[in-house]
Design a protein around this motif. Structure first.
Motif, PDB file in Angstrom:
ATOM      1  N   CYS A  61       0.737  -1.238  -0.100  1.00 61.15           N
ATOM      2  CA  CYS A  61      -0.231  -0.027  -0.050  1.00 61.15           C
ATOM      3  C   CYS A  61       0.754   1.257   0.073  1.00 61.15           C
ATOM      4  CB  CYS A  61      -1.076  -0.114   1.102  1.00 61.15           C
ATOM      5  SG  CYS A  61      -0.209   0.051   2.908  1.00 61.15           S
ATOM      6  N   PRO A  62       0.214   2.404  -0.468  1.00 64.44           N
ATOM      7  CA  PRO A  62       0.950   3.503  -0.490  1.00 64.44           C
ATOM      8  C   PRO A  62       1.257   4.272   0.848  1.00 64.44           C
ATOM      9  CG  PRO A  62      -1.345   4.079  -1.320  1.00 64.44           C
ATOM     10  CD  PRO A  62      -1.206   2.609  -0.945  1.00 64.44           C
ATOM     11  N   PRO A  63       2.295   5.022   1.153  1.00 62.28           N
ATOM     12  CA  PRO A  63       2.403   5.603   2.400  1.00 62.28           C
ATOM     13  C   PRO A  63       1.345   6.504   2.801  1.00 62.28           C
ATOM     14  CG  PRO A  63       4.386   5.947   0.958  1.00 62.28           C
ATOM     15  CD  PRO A  63       3.337   5.417   0.235  1.00 62.28           C
ATOM     16  N   SER A  64       0.678   7.114   1.819  1.00 62.14           N
ATOM     17  CA  SER A  64      -0.414   7.554   2.225  1.00 62.14           C
ATOM     18  C   SER A  64      -1.555   7.888   0.647  1.00 62.14           C
ATOM     19  CB  SER A  64      -0.228   9.172   2.681  1.00 62.14           C
ATOM     20  OG  SER A  64       0.380  10.118   1.603  1.00 62.14           O
ATOM     21  N   LEU A  65      -2.851   8.355   0.841  1.00 63.52           N
ATOM     22  CA  LEU A  65      -3.284   8.608  -0.371  1.00 63.52           C
ATOM     23  C   LEU A  65      -2.760   9.768  -1.304  1.00 63.52           C
ATOM     24  CD1 LEU A  65      -7.080   7.795   0.303  1.00 63.52           C
ATOM     25  CD2 LEU A  65      -5.624   6.695  -1.107  1.00 63.52           C
ATOM     26  N   ASP A  66      -2.455  10.684  -0.338  1.00 67.67           N
ATOM     27  CA  ASP A  66      -1.667  11.799  -1.127  1.00 67.67           C
ATOM     28  C   ASP A  66      -0.520  11.422  -2.044  1.00 67.67           C
ATOM     29  OD1 ASP A  66      -3.368  13.856  -0.035  1.00 67.67           O
ATOM     30  OD2 ASP A  66      -2.162  14.088   1.740  1.00 67.67           O
ATOM     31  N   LEU A 110      -8.376   7.375  -7.459  1.00 67.93           N
ATOM     32  CA  LEU A 110      -8.064   7.475  -5.865  1.00 67.93           C
ATOM     33  C   LEU A 110      -9.237   6.645  -5.192  1.00 67.93           C
ATOM     34  CD1 LEU A 110      -6.302  10.649  -5.532  1.00 67.93           C
ATOM     35  CD2 LEU A 110      -5.468   8.488  -4.838  1.00 67.93           C
ATOM     36  N   LYS A 148      -9.080   3.750  -2.658  1.00 66.95           N
ATOM     37  CA  LYS A 148      -9.386   3.654  -1.168  1.00 66.95           C
ATOM     38  C   LYS A 148     -10.335   2.501  -0.925  1.00 66.95           C
ATOM     39  CE  LYS A 148     -10.870   6.988   2.221  1.00 66.95           C
ATOM     40  NZ  LYS A 148     -11.235   8.375   2.574  1.00 66.95           N
ATOM     41  N   ILE A 197      -8.190  -0.485  -0.764  1.00 65.80           N
ATOM     42  CA  ILE A 197      -7.314  -0.521   0.389  1.00 65.80           C
ATOM     43  C   ILE A 197      -8.353  -1.088   1.662  1.00 65.80           C
ATOM     44  CG2 ILE A 197      -6.346   0.830   2.192  1.00 65.80           C
ATOM     45  CD1 ILE A 197      -5.097   2.506  -0.215  1.00 65.80           C
TER      46      ILE A 197
END
Lengths: 206, 206
Positions: free
Chosen positions: A124-129, A150, A154, A157
């Motif tokens: 997973c990405p470090p954050s959605l940003d 995005l 979400k 995730i």
């Protein structure tokens, strides 16, 4: 020396997270893993080799395999089937080799159904940003389609609960190190080692 | 950045397998682990420091802690108590630091009862023949006592079913690598990561 069957590892995660990049970096470092070879109904392209790039089958053959439950997962893209044949995976595991499968979230959920003994890793990405930046930096999407991707990410995730491990893809090297740690530690799981080890003890006379 | 509590790792295994040697080699490579500090009723020796070498308590204080369930495990040797205080472990874990405990098999079973969320690693010899060689090479035992220790070891190895991982101590470096892999992979376990990660997503506006 304890003999062990191989383990099937499944790497998945939302689109855009960098699964392919991490998988390539992992295979450059680790030659003990066998990449799972897919089956497809699309035509063989020049230079491709049966059993190396893909297993090539006709649509009828593929559908028969679906019906017989011989695929761990499959999907249809642009009128062609793609899937993971169970037999190839099982034979490779029997030889004591680990099999590594990198796949979209929907495919991973199918594998979970059909091969629950696999080890499921969610990247997973470090954050959605950060995921937003990565998708924008590809430069191929309109603002609206970035937002759609995005939102889809979400939702994907939220599916991480079906996985055994979560690896945050902050830096590729970190993610690769963590996946290698997961591979090594899974081979130390007591369920996998204990029975073989005890057999080893039985032959020892005291 | 995902914040995580520390994890308690327990390394155990039959007497003679080399737990202490592996633990020392691990701590030379890995400074992120905190060694669990024991509590004892024996006298403080010159140079020893409270809270560094041991926590020193009177017999009455120690027995009160036993009665209040404030020890993860304890044992009595030569008229003195030795044990692992729960509070020190829990405070260290709350600070996000992993705690590492190296302990005899009987003590590990007590910890399993009192702190089941710990991660239990069983160190075992490559074979009983190898364990026999190691015990003989210490040169301190008669032939009869070597056999007694081996039989005890075989009984202890049967207890490996209470553990999460089995690490074969063939070479110290291998064993240390495997323990480090277990530590890293446990921090990627979905149960530990998912809820914190989802909180992180909730604050992201789309």
């Amino acid at each position: 020396m304890i003999e062990q069957k191989g383990i099937l590892f499944i790497l998945s995660g939302p689109s855009g997270v960098g699964k392919g990049t991490v998988r390539k970096a992992l295979f450059e470092k680790d030659t003990s893993l066998q990449y799972s070879i897919s089956m497809t109904t699309r035509d063989k392209r020049p230079g491709e080799v049966e059993g190396v790039d893909y297993f090539y089958r006709t649509k009828e053959e593929f559908e028969e395999m679906i019906n017989k439950g011989q695929l761990l997962e499959y999907a249809k893209y642009v009128n062609n089937y793609y899937g993971t044949p169970r037999q190839y995976v099982e034979e490779t595991l029997e030889q004591g080799k680990d099999v590594f499968l990198e796949i979209e979230v929907q495919g991973a959920l199918q594998v979970r159904e059909n091969f629950p003994e696999g080890v499921f890793i969610f990247l997973c990405p470090p954050s959605l940003d950060e995921l937003k930046n990565r998708i924008i930096n590809r430069g191929t999407e309109t603002e609206q389609s970035v937002m759609n991707r995005l939102r889809a990410a979400k939702d994907e995730i939220e599916l991480m609960d079906a996985y055994d491990y979560v690896v945050v893809n902050d830096y590729i090297d970190n993610a690769v190190d963590k996946i290698q740690a997961i591979v090594a530690s899974e081979h130390c799981k007591r369920e996998r080692v204990a029975s073989e080890y005890k057999k080893l003890l039985e032959v020892t006379q005291l």
